[in-house]
Enzyme design. Structure first.
Site, PDB file in Angstrom:
ATOM      1  N   GLU A  61       0.860  -1.186   0.000  1.00 26.55           N
ATOM      2  CA  GLU A  61       0.000   0.000   0.000  1.00 26.55           C
ATOM      3  C   GLU A  61       0.892   1.230   0.000  1.00 26.55           C
ATOM      4  O   GLU A  61       1.712   1.426   0.903  1.00 26.55           O
ATOM      5  CB  GLU A  61      -0.928   0.020   1.205  1.00 26.55           C
ATOM      6  N   GLU A  86       4.671   5.241   3.865  1.00 26.53           N
ATOM      7  CA  GLU A  86       4.158   6.540   4.282  1.00 26.53           C
ATOM      8  C   GLU A  86       5.325   7.422   4.712  1.00 26.53           C
ATOM      9  O   GLU A  86       5.952   7.168   5.734  1.00 26.53           O
ATOM     10  CB  GLU A  86       3.167   6.392   5.440  1.00 26.53           C
ATOM     11  N   ASP A 135      -2.373  12.214  -2.920  1.00 25.40           N
ATOM     12  CA  ASP A 135      -2.395  13.667  -3.096  1.00 25.40           C
ATOM     13  C   ASP A 135      -2.740  13.961  -4.550  1.00 25.40           C
ATOM     14  O   ASP A 135      -2.033  13.525  -5.465  1.00 25.40           O
ATOM     15  CB  ASP A 135      -1.025  14.249  -2.749  1.00 25.40           C
ATOM     16  N   ASP A 171     -11.227  10.741  -5.129  1.00 23.26           N
ATOM     17  CA  ASP A 171     -12.461  11.506  -5.252  1.00 23.26           C
ATOM     18  C   ASP A 171     -12.287  12.696  -6.183  1.00 23.26           C
ATOM     19  O   ASP A 171     -13.208  13.497  -6.338  1.00 23.26           O
ATOM     20  CB  ASP A 171     -12.903  12.010  -3.873  1.00 23.26           C
ATOM     21  N   ARG A 210     -10.384   8.063   6.685  1.00 19.12           N
ATOM     22  CA  ARG A 210     -10.750   9.401   7.140  1.00 19.12           C
ATOM     23  C   ARG A 210     -10.831  10.372   5.970  1.00 19.12           C
ATOM     24  O   ARG A 210     -11.708  11.230   5.924  1.00 19.12           O
ATOM     25  CB  ARG A 210      -9.722   9.901   8.165  1.00 19.12           C
ATOM     26  N   TYR A 211      -9.902  10.238   5.038  1.00 20.60           N
ATOM     27  CA  TYR A 211      -9.926  11.147   3.892  1.00 20.60           C
ATOM     28  C   TYR A 211     -11.188  10.934   3.079  1.00 20.60           C
ATOM     29  O   TYR A 211     -11.830  11.889   2.636  1.00 20.60           O
ATOM     30  CB  TYR A 211      -8.694  10.947   3.011  1.00 20.60           C
TER      31      TYR A 211
END
Length: 230
Positions: A61, A86, A135, A171, A210-211
């Site tokens: 991931e 990350e 991002d 999104d 959460r995003y």
């Protein structure tokens, strides 16, 4: 802003440090990360050797953010090894805290540019790659900073097993279109969608992030694309 705080390496742009971490989170990074971090100089030919428990396959991931998806997947699939990337310290600390809280032994981490890790992995060694709500770099002049590029798709393809999926969620309509354009012209991938619901609905077992929740509150809808490695 110092060069250490803001830099570009391969495909990574941005600030690695935000607000100072609480003492407990900082201690996790200092104490636990060295044990869990993938050492690029010693990546085994069999990625299963990275884990202290037997695993039947390994998934990656890229940019796990608050680690909601990574921790959910690792908990639900104890016989699968997960590598989470990350570079941002706040997200990294959340991942480490979750690994400790849940007692997970099938997760390894990398805290730098994902392209460095992809280049170090053995060919055809991954069973899946996820890039979830990355991002979007919404300004047109910044689109070249998006992780999805011809070069990075080539990196992902090299590391994926034949027939394995590359999953992308966003999104941001322009990033979805951008990803479709790049993936569909790639000789290494085919889009698996047969009908609209194949990309408008989250994948089975999707825990949400959460995003994603923030995007829904703000009136944006996620898109969930799956590409198969040819």
């Amino acid at each position: 802003m110092s060069d250490e705080a803001m830099r570009y390496e391969g495909s990574f742009f941005g600030r690695r440090r935000g607000k100072p971490l609480r003492a407990g989170r900082a201690a996790l990074i200092a104490d636990d990360l060295p044990e869990l971090k993938v050492d690029l100089a010693a990546v085994p030919d069999d990625l299963g050797a990275l884990f202290p428990v037997p695993v039947r396959e390994v998934r990656l991931e890229i940019g796990f953010g608050g680690a909601e998806h990574l921790l959910h997947e690792a908990t639900q699939n104890p016989d699968v090894g997960f590598i989470g990337v990350e570079p941002f310290l706040a997200g990294l600390a959340k991942g480490l805290a979750g690994i400790e809280r849940l007692g997970l032994r099938n997760v390894r981490l990398y805290d730098d540019d994902a392209t460095q890790l992809l280049d170090a992995l053995p060919e055809a060694s991954l069973a899946r790659v996820d890039l979830l709500y990355p991002d979007p770099w919404p300004k047109t002049r910044h689109w070249k900073r998006r992780f999805v590029s011809d070069q990075n798709l080539g990196r992902i393809a090299r590391a994926l097993k034949a027939g394995a999926p590359f999953r992308f969620a966003s999104d941001i309509d322009t990033y979805v279109a951008w990803t479709l354009e790049h993936a569909r012209r790639s000789p290494d991938f085919e889009w698996t969608a047969a009908k609209a619901d194949d990309w408008r609905r989250p994948w089975a077992g999707w825990p949400g992030t959460r995003y994603e929740a923030k995007a829904i509150r703000e009136g944006r809808r996620g898109n969930y694309l799956v590409f198969r490695r040819l």
